[in-house]
Write a protein that holds these residues in place. Structure first.
Motif, mmCIF file in Angstrom:
data_model
loop_
_atom_site.group_PDB
_atom_site.id
_atom_site.type_symbol
_atom_site.label_atom_id
_atom_site.label_comp_id
_atom_site.label_asym_id
_atom_site.label_seq_id
_atom_site.Cartn_x
_atom_site.Cartn_y
_atom_site.Cartn_z
ATOM 1 N N ASP A 1 -21.927 1.365 -15.884
ATOM 2 C CA ASP A 1 -20.753 0.498 -15.857
ATOM 3 C C ASP A 1 -19.669 1.145 -15.008
ATOM 4 N N GLY A 2 -19.114 0.383 -14.074
ATOM 5 C CA GLY A 2 -18.020 0.864 -13.242
ATOM 6 C C GLY A 2 -18.433 1.667 -12.032
ATOM 7 N N GLN A 3 -19.736 1.765 -11.748
ATOM 8 C CA GLN A 3 -20.181 2.668 -10.681
ATOM 9 C C GLN A 3 -19.677 2.241 -9.300
ATOM 10 N N VAL A 4 -19.684 0.964 -9.018
ATOM 11 C CA VAL A 4 -19.278 0.528 -7.685
ATOM 12 C C VAL A 4 -17.804 0.834 -7.437
ATOM 13 N N GLY A 5 -16.962 0.569 -8.420
ATOM 14 C CA GLY A 5 -15.532 0.833 -8.241
ATOM 15 C C GLY A 5 -15.230 2.298 -7.998
ATOM 16 N N VAL A 6 -15.877 3.169 -8.749
ATOM 17 C CA VAL A 6 -15.661 4.607 -8.588
ATOM 18 C C VAL A 6 -16.156 5.067 -7.215
ATOM 19 N N ILE A 7 -17.306 4.579 -6.807
ATOM 20 C CA ILE A 7 -17.874 4.964 -5.514
ATOM 21 C C ILE A 7 -17.007 4.446 -4.368
ATOM 22 N N ARG A 8 -16.552 3.199 -4.460
ATOM 23 C CA ARG A 8 -15.716 2.638 -3.402
ATOM 24 C C ARG A 8 -14.427 3.441 -3.253
ATOM 25 N N ALA A 9 -13.817 3.775 -4.384
ATOM 26 C CA ALA A 9 -12.574 4.544 -4.337
ATOM 27 C C ALA A 9 -12.799 5.928 -3.744
ATOM 28 N N ALA A 10 -13.913 6.567 -4.120
ATOM 29 C CA ALA A 10 -14.205 7.908 -3.610
ATOM 30 C C ALA A 10 -14.455 7.881 -2.112
ATOM 31 N N LEU A 11 -15.183 6.882 -1.646
ATOM 32 C CA LEU A 11 -15.449 6.774 -0.210
ATOM 33 C C LEU A 11 -14.165 6.543 0.569
ATOM 34 N N ASP A 12 -13.324 5.654 0.075
ATOM 35 C CA ASP A 12 -12.067 5.364 0.765
ATOM 36 C C ASP A 12 -11.174 6.598 0.813
#
Length: 328
Positions: free
Chosen positions: A172-183
């Motif tokens: 749960d929440g993996q895409v949001g965390v990954i997107r934020a980290a990449l940005d």
């Protein structure tokens, strides 16, 4: 509408050329993605016994196979890594000198943008327990602690040259965390392909041999979806899109064509579907026995996935099918 004898639908089926011309559904090489395995510390490619024609590659054999795929016009490859050393935190997954990162740098140097380089973002291949994340002393996967690892892995893969990172752990929440980290790390152009509707399927068996990532205890039913549920898939898809996914995936493909169709009708982003190891192995085994026409069944299975609404198909036959399409 006219009826028989004025209307004769068979007129449009008279010859192979006519059938090709009026076909409603088509597959092109650019829509295919080849899943590939690269293993650290081996001198030559290892055949996967349950998946005839599939290998655990060395860095050199991987480069050769990716060149072949690119020459055939295959749209992309997705890379799974198998490290020499595994541990409880999957340290090899984000090590700059880990096998996937090294292989991505090789491939980025070799083929550049000629083929899309994707990296599977998970931990099951890297952990000694075979689970997709950090495991608590009670033997449960810790969702939020795992997200911290996923953020780090995403940055390592993007830095090594991955154009697309594909989180498959269903946390749960993996895409949001990954997107934020990449940005935050300066990789705002890196694409995220969400494994948004990934089921706890029995069709993954051969993959676990290929990736050497079978759970050492328990299973993955607490984070992968129940095969009985379809409405839940749409919820997962919409959550991933809200968190920043650029594309979404349904996995497996063949047993979930209804889910692919529902997702395709509900979203306006590219939809991928993964024709998984068990689907591949069953067709290869039946063909080896002479029970089915191998090439026709492969083509029919891919057409069904495409017809259900998938824009992108991950399949272990990607290079072979692309070459066959080119030679028509």
């Amino acid at each position: 509408m006219s009826s028989f004898p004025v209307a004769r639908p068979r007129r449009l089926r008279r010859t192979p050329a006519l059938r090709r011309m009026v076909a409603e559904t088509r597959i092109s090489p650019a829509e295919l993605v080849l899943p590939m395995f690269v293993k650290e510390g081996i001198a030559e490619a290892n055949p996967v016994s349950s998946m005839p024609g599939v290998y655990q590659h060395t860095r050199d054999s991987l480069r050769k196979a990716v060149h072949e795929a690119a020459e055939a016009g295959v749209g992309g490859i997705i890379l799974f890594g198998i490290p020499e050393v595994k541990d409880g935190t999957g340290a090899g997954a984000d090590d700059p000198n880990g096998i996937v990162q090294v292989a991505l740098r090789d491939l980025h140097s070799d083929v550049g943008d000629a083929i899309v380089l994707m990296a599977d973002l998970c931990m099951c291949e890297y952990t000694d327990h075979g689970h997709c994340g950090i495991v608590t002393p009670a033997g449960e996967v810790d969702n939020d602690a795992t997200l911290e690892r996923y953020a780090s892995i995403a940055g390592a893969q993007a830095a090594a040259g991955a154009a697309v990172v594909a989180p498959s752990g269903m946390m749960d929440g993996q895409v949001g965390v990954i997107r934020a980290a990449l940005d935050q790390a300066g990789y705002s152009e890196t694409t995220v392909l969400g494994y948004s509707a990934k089921y706890a399927s029995a069709f993954y068996g051969p993959f676990r041999e290929a990736a050497e990532g079978a759970p050492q205890f328990g299973d993955r039913s607490t984070h992968q979806q129940d095969p009985a549920n379809a409405d839940e898939s749409l919820r997962e898809v919409f959550m991933d899109l809200e968190e920043g996914a650029d594309m979404v995936m349904v996995k497996p493909a063949g047993a979930y064509l209804d889910v692919i169709r529902r997702v395709r009708d509900a979203v306006d982003v590219p939809v991928a579907a993964y024709q998984v190891s068990g689907e591949y192995a069953m067709i290869e085994a039946a063909a080896e026995k002479g029970w089915v026409d191998r090439d026709r069944v492969i083509n029919e299975s891919l057409i069904a996935i495409r017809r259900a609404g998938a824009d992108i198909i991950l399949t272990y036959w990607a290079t072979e099918v692309a070459q066959r399409l080119n030679n028509r």
